[in-house]
Design an enzyme around this catalytic site. Structure first.
Site, mmCIF file in Angstrom:
data_model
loop_
_atom_site.group_PDB
_atom_site.id
_atom_site.type_symbol
_atom_site.label_atom_id
_atom_site.label_comp_id
_atom_site.label_asym_id
_atom_site.label_seq_id
_atom_site.Cartn_x
_atom_site.Cartn_y
_atom_site.Cartn_z
ATOM 1 N N HIS A 168 -76.621 9.718 7.869
ATOM 2 C CA HIS A 168 -76.076 11.164 7.767
ATOM 3 C C HIS A 168 -76.751 12.391 8.609
ATOM 4 O O HIS A 168 -76.537 13.474 8.786
ATOM 5 C CB HIS A 168 -75.805 11.490 6.269
ATOM 6 C CG HIS A 168 -74.641 10.990 5.885
ATOM 7 N ND1 HIS A 168 -73.988 11.500 4.618
ATOM 8 C CD2 HIS A 168 -74.022 9.852 6.082
ATOM 9 C CE1 HIS A 168 -73.070 10.722 3.962
ATOM 10 N NE2 HIS A 168 -72.690 9.842 5.062
ATOM 11 N N HIS B 136 -67.824 3.026 2.972
ATOM 12 C CA HIS B 136 -67.196 3.559 1.823
ATOM 13 C C HIS B 136 -65.673 3.342 1.908
ATOM 14 O O HIS B 136 -65.076 3.353 0.731
ATOM 15 C CB HIS B 136 -67.343 5.159 1.839
ATOM 16 C CG HIS B 136 -68.525 5.531 1.208
ATOM 17 N ND1 HIS B 136 -68.758 6.198 -0.087
ATOM 18 C CD2 HIS B 136 -69.941 5.683 1.872
ATOM 19 C CE1 HIS B 136 -70.066 6.391 -0.156
ATOM 20 N NE2 HIS B 136 -70.730 6.214 0.936
ATOM 21 N N HIS C 167 -66.112 11.509 5.159
ATOM 22 C CA HIS C 167 -65.854 11.385 3.813
ATOM 23 C C HIS C 167 -65.081 12.358 2.991
ATOM 24 O O HIS C 167 -65.302 13.026 2.083
ATOM 25 C CB HIS C 167 -67.257 11.723 3.108
ATOM 26 C CG HIS C 167 -68.562 10.729 3.414
ATOM 27 N ND1 HIS C 167 -68.550 9.733 2.526
ATOM 28 C CD2 HIS C 167 -69.303 10.660 4.401
ATOM 29 C CE1 HIS C 167 -69.553 8.881 3.076
ATOM 30 N NE2 HIS C 167 -70.090 9.366 4.108
ATOM 31 N N ASP D 64 -66.380 5.731 7.678
ATOM 32 C CA ASP D 64 -66.513 6.543 6.604
ATOM 33 C C ASP D 64 -65.550 7.703 6.731
ATOM 34 O O ASP D 64 -66.066 8.901 6.322
ATOM 35 C CB ASP D 64 -67.690 6.830 6.082
ATOM 36 C CG ASP D 64 -68.435 5.864 5.412
ATOM 37 O OD1 ASP D 64 -67.791 5.017 5.085
ATOM 38 O OD2 ASP D 64 -69.853 5.867 5.216
ATOM 39 N N ASP E 69 -68.455 10.049 9.569
ATOM 40 C CA ASP E 69 -68.707 9.990 8.295
ATOM 41 C C ASP E 69 -68.196 11.565 7.738
ATOM 42 O O ASP E 69 -68.972 12.286 7.117
ATOM 43 C CB ASP E 69 -70.152 10.199 8.135
ATOM 44 C CG ASP E 69 -71.040 8.731 8.318
ATOM 45 O OD1 ASP E 69 -71.129 7.982 7.474
ATOM 46 O OD2 ASP E 69 -71.095 8.391 9.372
ATOM 47 N N HIS F 100 -71.408 1.061 12.402
ATOM 48 C CA HIS F 100 -71.729 1.512 11.131
ATOM 49 C C HIS F 100 -72.644 0.760 10.049
ATOM 50 O O HIS F 100 -72.302 0.011 9.032
ATOM 51 C CB HIS F 100 -70.357 2.078 10.360
ATOM 52 C CG HIS F 100 -70.577 2.990 9.079
ATOM 53 N ND1 HIS F 100 -70.092 4.256 9.390
ATOM 54 C CD2 HIS F 100 -70.824 2.742 7.938
ATOM 55 C CE1 HIS F 100 -70.113 4.798 8.078
ATOM 56 N NE2 HIS F 100 -70.470 3.918 7.279
ATOM 57 N N HIS G 92 -72.891 5.828 9.710
ATOM 58 C CA HIS G 92 -73.415 5.634 8.548
ATOM 59 C C HIS G 92 -74.947 6.631 8.305
ATOM 60 O O HIS G 92 -74.957 7.004 7.185
ATOM 61 C CB HIS G 92 -74.003 4.067 8.393
ATOM 62 C CG HIS G 92 -74.668 3.886 6.998
ATOM 63 N ND1 HIS G 92 -73.603 4.005 6.005
ATOM 64 C CD2 HIS G 92 -75.641 3.457 6.789
ATOM 65 C CE1 HIS G 92 -74.417 3.642 4.862
ATOM 66 N NE2 HIS G 92 -75.684 3.194 5.227
#
Length: 633
Positions: free
Chosen positions: A248, A130, A21, A59, A19, A218, A246
């Protein structure tokens, strides 16, 4: 299990993260680079620890369609740290075309075995919610990195009704690793597939007990609803380690599940994408060392992440105004109490800095203020006082109030007494809210032609994946289906009979599965994109912002000399005759049909792919001479 592993030619070393991002709030001048700084630190740790490869839990990108700037910066970092002449000592012994060929038929091997690319630090990743594949070709930003040889994308599924996972079989010396991956999908769908025993794990036939088994997924781990999560008890007990993306919150220390007999590692996210308590925990990555069936983990705190501090305060506990105080005086005391709390958190942030030169100077601070019995003050004006010391001055304060609203029974609430009603919304998805709103108990407010389930899915596509045409195309499609149903009746209908037939047809549609409706929406969007691509090539549109949804419809002329209506045309408009409701409905349906050419075309790409995989069974993976090294568990 964690103490006996030593580094040698038989030890496989893996850096685990999730993650990242990339591109999160990239237009924010203060925080726009945080995700790229975090990824660069992860690459640096991998280089320093001399790991065999990096394993990501989804992600990697924050958006389904990242900007050119985000893609450029990501590729720049991958080229800087992943290319080189260092040999990779991990061999892939499974059929690599099956493991990685879902992106392109040209990908027949792992990237570091590609003779055209020099990879010194391999990266394996599944996709998340995402950056999940979508649109024509079912491609994502992860696939762009994969086809350029910078990343190995695995765990992508082309079928949604049955899932069969083939592991990536890796070997270093005598250590054998079976790496299973499952890219993100709707939790409700995956939950149902597990319950119906439609998720199959393929395992090596030979030396079954010699393989160390890792599963990367995820999905929701925390319970957000009856089926909106994946219980650990659904997973097979032959796994040794579960890497859960997934979520956080950083819970990267392996947690033992005594019922299933495996460890669960939740890496969390190195970038705070929401100002909540779970994100405020220290961000870390792990280096997992495997030798044989033994494992050891080294937990490494990240030093370049932006600090986040979240604190809950209650004005009634810290503000005690004298009797007869004016509202202005009480507001001043409330602000002073909040300012004192922010100052204390800033001092704490200063004392807990890592000392790394690239760690951001300004921390994130969030005060969750229970203002029961008080009036709220201007949060923007309050945050402006800390604009030069806090990176989120616009939303430092979040006002909450004790709520007595009924809590949904299917939510997992650990402490009911401390629950604040406003936070319940965080556990509900957008499509659930839309569907609940559209499924009104009042018959007058219920939709007669469109289905609430389909509209809610279209809204979800519009919100989460920026599919601009999702709602419009879904509405046109369902109106046309209803119209075709009415035209199929062999008898003439009056107004009341039309309404009754529409109600009967809607009841029949409700009996259909949600999967069928999702597939219809997917095919509609694919047809729309295909038509738009054809229109772009026909009209040679150079601007990225211009979109033509239907090449048949001509643009209206601009107003000007000669464009003004004549007196006769206006007179014709006045002379329109009234029509019956039934005729109006028929005219409306006819206009919808005429404005959507090519709507009846069928797209069978997905079903053909699924049939092809099913026909081949498990024999399409080959890692030795007998051509069938896997057996269904």
């Amino acid at each position: 299990m964690f103490e006996t592993v030593q580094d040698d030619e038989n030890t496989m070393s893996i850096l685990v993260a999730s993650d990242v991002h990339l591109g999160y709030i990239e237009k924010n001048g203060e925080r726009g680079k945080d995700s790229f700084v975090a990824l660069e630190e992860i690459f640096t740790i991998a280089k320093e620890r001399n790991v065999d490869f990096i394993l990501l839990g989804g992600d990697l990108f924050h958006e389904n369609k990242p900007s050119r700037k985000t893609l450029h910066t990501a590729m720049e970092l991958f080229q800087k740290y992943c290319l080189g002449d260092r040999p990779c000592n991990v061999k892939v012994v499974s059929d690599q075309a099956v493991n990685f060929g879902h992106t392109s038929s040209s990908i027949t091997c792992v990237n570091y075995e590609n003779p055209n690319v020099n990879i010194s630090l391999p990266v394996f990743s599944i996709h998340g919610n995402h950056d999940d594949p979508s649109g024509a070709g079912e491609l994502s930003a992860i696939d762009l990195l994969s086809v350029t040889g910078l990343l190995n994308h695995f765990g992508k599924q082309t079928k949604l009704d049955v899932i069969s996972l083939s592991p990536v079989l890796l070997q270093k010396g005598t250590t054998k690793l079976a790496l299973y991956g499952l890219g993100s999908m709707r939790d409700e769908r995956l939950h149902r597939l597990f319950l119906n025993h439609l998720v199959t794990m393929l395992r090596p036939k030979e030396s079954l007990d010699d393989w160390f088994n890792i599963f990367v997924l995820h999905q929701n781990r925390s319970k957000h609803g009856a089926t909106n999560y994946i219980p650990e008890q659904f997973l097979d007990d032959f796994f040794d380690l579960i890497i859960w993306g997934h979520e956080h919150e950083c819970l990267i220390n392996p947690q033992w599940n005594p019922i299933k007999g495996f460890f669960v590692m939740q890496p969390g996210s190195p970038v705070a994408t929401s100002l909540c308590e779970g994100e405020s925990k220290q961000k870390k990555v792990a280096v997992v060392k495997i030798r044989g069936r033994e494992m050891k983990t080294d937990i490494i705190p990240l030093k370049t992440v932006r600090q986040l501090y979240v604190e809950n305060i209650t004005l009634a506990d810290g503000v005690h105004p004298p009797m007869g105080s004016s509202p202005e005086a009480i507001e001043a005391l409330s602000q002073a109490y909040c300012e004192e709390t922010v100052e204390r958190l800033l001092l704490r942030a200063q004392s807990e800095k890592s000392g790394h030169p690239r760690q951001p100077r300004k921390p994130l601070i969030r005060l969750r203020v229970d203002y029961s019995g008080f009036d709220i003050f201007n949060a923007y004006r309050f945050g402006a006082k800390f604009a030069d010391r806090v990176s989120n001055p616009e939303n430092i304060v979040h006002f909450l109030k004790k709520s007595v609203k009924k809590i949904r029974d299917d939510l997992d609430v650990k402490d009911m007494d401390d629950l604040i009603g406003a936070e319940v919304v965080e556990n509900v998805k957008m499509e659930d809210l839309v569907q609940e709103y559209l499924n009104s108990k009042d018959e007058k407010e219920q939709m007669k032609v469109l289905s609430a389930r389909g509209v809610s899915q279209a809204v979800s596509e519009f919100v989460t994946k920026q599919e601009k045409d999702a709602i419009k195309e879904l509405c046109c499609h369902q109106i046309k289906k209803t119209k075709n149903y009415l035209q199929g009746q062999t008898f003439n209908l009056d107004q009341n009979e039309i309404k009754e037939q529409i109600k009967i047809y809607q009841t029949e549609r409700l009996k259909e599965s949600s999967t069928k409706e999702s597939q219809e929406l997917k095919e509609i969007l694919e047809r729309t994109k295909a038509k738009r691509s054809h229109a772009d090539s026909t009209y040679d549109i150079s601007s990225e912002e211009e979109e033509i949804s239907d090449p048949v419809v001509q643009p209206k002329p601009k107003r000007g000399r000669g464009a003004r209506k004549t007196r006769g045309s206006r007179g014709g408009a006045r002379g329109k005759t009234k029509t019956s409701p039934a005729a109006s409905l028929s005219n409306y349906f006819s206009s919808s049909r005429n404005s959507r050419p090519g709507e009846s075309q069928k797209m069978n790409t997905t079903s053909n792919l699924g049939k092809r995989s099913q026909d081949k069974g498990v024999s399409y993976i080959s890692s030795d001479d007998d051509g069938n090294p896997f057996a269904k568990l």
